[in-house]
Design an enzyme around this catalytic site. Structure first.
Site, short mmCIF file in Angstrom:
data_model
loop_
_atom_site.label_atom_id
_atom_site.label_comp_id
_atom_site.label_asym_id
_atom_site.label_seq_id
_atom_site.Cartn_x
_atom_site.Cartn_y
_atom_site.Cartn_z
N ARG A 170 -33.65 -64.86 -70.79
CA ARG A 170 -32.77 -63.85 -71.40
C ARG A 170 -31.79 -63.31 -70.37
O ARG A 170 -32.16 -63.08 -69.22
CB ARG A 170 -33.63 -62.69 -71.96
CG ARG A 170 -34.21 -62.99 -73.33
CD ARG A 170 -35.32 -62.03 -73.72
NE ARG A 170 -35.04 -60.62 -73.41
CZ ARG A 170 -35.92 -59.65 -73.64
NH1 ARG A 170 -37.10 -59.90 -74.17
NH2 ARG A 170 -35.61 -58.40 -73.33
N ARG B 156 -38.92 -45.60 -77.77
CA ARG B 156 -38.60 -45.75 -76.36
C ARG B 156 -38.01 -44.48 -75.77
O ARG B 156 -37.69 -44.45 -74.58
CB ARG B 156 -37.57 -46.86 -76.22
CG ARG B 156 -38.09 -48.12 -75.56
CD ARG B 156 -36.92 -49.06 -75.47
NE ARG B 156 -37.10 -50.13 -74.56
CZ ARG B 156 -37.56 -51.34 -74.89
NH1 ARG B 156 -37.95 -51.59 -76.11
NH2 ARG B 156 -37.62 -52.28 -73.98
N ARG C 13 -33.25 -51.72 -66.02
CA ARG C 13 -34.14 -51.46 -67.16
C ARG C 13 -35.37 -50.68 -66.73
O ARG C 13 -35.88 -49.85 -67.48
CB ARG C 13 -34.53 -52.78 -67.83
CG ARG C 13 -33.35 -53.41 -68.55
CD ARG C 13 -33.60 -54.84 -68.93
NE ARG C 13 -34.67 -54.97 -69.90
CZ ARG C 13 -35.36 -56.09 -70.10
NH1 ARG C 13 -35.09 -57.16 -69.38
NH2 ARG C 13 -36.30 -56.12 -71.00
N ARG D 135 -40.19 -65.27 -67.24
CA ARG D 135 -40.28 -65.21 -68.71
C ARG D 135 -39.29 -66.17 -69.34
O ARG D 135 -38.14 -66.26 -68.90
CB ARG D 135 -40.01 -63.78 -69.21
CG ARG D 135 -39.89 -63.72 -70.73
CD ARG D 135 -40.19 -62.36 -71.31
NE ARG D 135 -39.21 -61.34 -70.98
CZ ARG D 135 -39.31 -60.08 -71.40
NH1 ARG D 135 -40.34 -59.68 -72.12
NH2 ARG D 135 -38.37 -59.21 -71.05
N LYS E 207 -46.28 -56.10 -73.36
CA LYS E 207 -46.41 -55.48 -74.69
C LYS E 207 -46.30 -56.52 -75.81
O LYS E 207 -47.10 -56.55 -76.72
CB LYS E 207 -45.30 -54.43 -74.93
CG LYS E 207 -45.27 -53.30 -73.94
CD LYS E 207 -44.12 -52.34 -74.24
CE LYS E 207 -42.73 -52.95 -74.16
NZ LYS E 207 -42.35 -53.42 -72.82
P1 ADP Z 1 -42.89 -57.01 -72.69
O1 ADP Z 1 -42.92 -57.28 -74.17
O2 ADP Z 1 -43.68 -55.82 -72.29
O3 ADP Z 1 -41.50 -56.98 -72.15
P2 ADP Z 1 -43.92 -59.75 -72.42
O4 ADP Z 1 -45.12 -59.76 -73.31
O5 ADP Z 1 -42.72 -60.45 -72.88
O6 ADP Z 1 -43.60 -58.24 -71.96
O7 ADP Z 1 -44.38 -60.34 -70.99
C1 ADP Z 1 -43.45 -60.48 -69.92
C2 ADP Z 1 -43.70 -61.82 -69.21
O8 ADP Z 1 -44.95 -61.79 -68.53
C3 ADP Z 1 -43.77 -63.01 -70.17
O9 ADP Z 1 -43.22 -64.13 -69.52
C4 ADP Z 1 -45.27 -63.18 -70.42
O10 ADP Z 1 -45.60 -64.53 -70.74
C5 ADP Z 1 -45.86 -62.76 -69.08
N1 ADP Z 1 -47.16 -62.05 -69.21
C6 ADP Z 1 -47.56 -61.22 -70.21
N2 ADP Z 1 -48.80 -60.73 -69.97
C7 ADP Z 1 -49.19 -61.26 -68.77
C8 ADP Z 1 -50.37 -61.13 -67.96
N3 ADP Z 1 -51.39 -60.33 -68.32
N4 ADP Z 1 -50.40 -61.80 -66.80
C9 ADP Z 1 -49.34 -62.58 -66.41
N5 ADP Z 1 -48.22 -62.75 -67.12
C10 ADP Z 1 -48.12 -62.10 -68.29
P1 ADP Z 2 -38.86 -55.83 -73.22
O1 ADP Z 2 -39.88 -56.45 -74.15
O2 ADP Z 2 -38.61 -56.68 -72.04
O3 ADP Z 2 -39.18 -54.43 -72.86
P2 ADP Z 2 -37.24 -55.59 -75.56
O4 ADP Z 2 -37.13 -56.92 -76.20
O5 ADP Z 2 -38.24 -54.64 -76.10
O6 ADP Z 2 -37.51 -55.82 -74.01
O7 ADP Z 2 -35.84 -54.87 -75.53
C1 ADP Z 2 -34.68 -55.50 -75.04
C2 ADP Z 2 -33.53 -54.52 -75.13
O8 ADP Z 2 -33.31 -54.16 -76.50
C3 ADP Z 2 -33.75 -53.20 -74.41
O9 ADP Z 2 -33.42 -53.27 -73.04
C4 ADP Z 2 -32.78 -52.29 -75.19
O10 ADP Z 2 -31.43 -52.51 -74.81
C5 ADP Z 2 -32.94 -52.79 -76.61
N1 ADP Z 2 -34.00 -52.05 -77.34
C6 ADP Z 2 -35.16 -52.57 -77.83
N2 ADP Z 2 -35.89 -51.62 -78.43
C7 ADP Z 2 -35.18 -50.46 -78.33
C8 ADP Z 2 -35.39 -49.11 -78.74
N3 ADP Z 2 -36.51 -48.74 -79.37
N4 ADP Z 2 -34.42 -48.21 -78.46
C9 ADP Z 2 -33.30 -48.55 -77.82
N5 ADP Z 2 -33.04 -49.78 -77.39
C10 ADP Z 2 -33.96 -50.74 -77.63
#
Ligand code: ADP
Ligand code: ADP
Ligand code: ZN
Length: 214
Positions: A160, A88, A171, A127, A13
């Site tokens: 992280r 979320r 998660r 990541r 995302k």
């Molecule tokens: P989210 O915001 O949904 O948690 P991220 O954008 O941070 O996900 O992506 C999670 C991990 O996967 C990061 O290390 C990112 O660089 C990698 N990643 C994101 N999109 C892709 C993809 N299409 N193929 C492989 N790795 C990806």
């Molecule tokens: P990812 O991109 O891997 O899904 P985020 O950076 O979006 O992770 O979120 C990391 C953490 O921050 C979540 O596991 C949660 O604890 C908190 N968080 C982020 N966004 C929200 C939300 N909209 N509501 C509740 N908790 C949140």
């Protein structure tokens, strides 16, 4: 253009939201980044959020919704925004819908980046995050130019705490319980679009651009 990104933790995302923000010239609003910045700066909000985040749990809805409703009313968000990691939960979605109604506004697209759980743990363990500017890398799929260093700001990259495998599984469970129901919610609202998030990140972006338009 007002866009929501849906998908499991690690689905990509944030990666796609940043590209969308760049192409369409709208702000990328990530609640995770906002919480991490607050933790880094030692604010009250950061202290509260950290106890939940470290456990792989969601921060309570009350702490989250006001923050976003406030952020989307700022000057730079008047022509749209891409929300990443919010809403979320169903109560967060209802809070957003109600706030937008009051503002005479609405979400145009909810983009679900679909990735099966089996791919997620691998993505998360690779990541690397920059806690200074919010940039995200992957040691294999999106490596920085210099290992362990942020391309944009030069800060040291970190794994992280909540990306360690034991927390990732938790998660994912939270995602299936509390966030996945939003797919139904936004399908009913008529704005849901799904993309296959297992593809290469440029291919995923092309699929999104074909939804949003050039
Ligand atoms: P989210 O915001 O949904 O948690 P991220 O954008 O941070 O996900 O992506 C999670 C991990 O996967 C990061 O290390 C990112 O660089 C990698 N990643 C994101 N999109 C892709 C993809 N299409 N193929 C492989 N790795 C990806
Ligand atoms: P990812 O991109 O891997 O899904 P985020 O950076 O979006 O992770 O979120 C990391 C953490 O921050 C979540 O596991 C949660 O604890 C908190 N968080 C982020 N966004 C929200 C939300 N909209 N509501 C509740 N908790 C949140
Ligand atoms: Zn950086």
């Amino acid at each position: 253009m007002r866009i929501i990104m849906l998908g499991a933790p690690g689905a990509g995302k944030g990666t796609q939201a940043k590209k969308i923000a760049g192409k369409y010239n709208i702000p990328h609003i990530s609640t995770g980044d906002i919480f991490r910045a607050n933790i880094k700066n030692g604010t009250e909000l950061g202290k509260k959020a950290k106890t939940y985040m470290d456990q792989g749990l969601l921060v309570p809805d009350e702490l989250t919704c006001d923050l976003v409703v406030d952020r989307i009313q700022q000057e730079d968000a008047q022509n749209g925004y891409v929300l990443d990691g919010f809403p979320r939960t169903i109560p967060q979605a209802e809070c957003l819908t109600a706030a937008l109604e009051k503002l005479g506004s609405k979400i145009d697209y909810a983009i679900d980046v679909d990735v099966p759980d089996s791919n997620i743990v691998n993505r998360m363990s690779g990541r690397r995050a920059c806690l200074k500017c919010g940039a995200t890398y992957h040691i294999v799929y999106a490596a920085p130019a210099k290992e362990g260093v942020c391309d944009t700001c030069g800060e040291a990259l970190v794994l992280r705490d909540d990306d360690k495998p034991e927390t990732v599984q938790k998660r994912l469970n939270v995602y299936h319980d509390q966030t996945q129901p939003l797919i139904d919610y936004y399908t009913k609202a008529g704005v849901l679009k799904s993309v296959d998030g297992t593809k290469d990140l440029e291919e995923v972006f092309q699929a999104i651009v074909s939804i949003l338009g050039e």
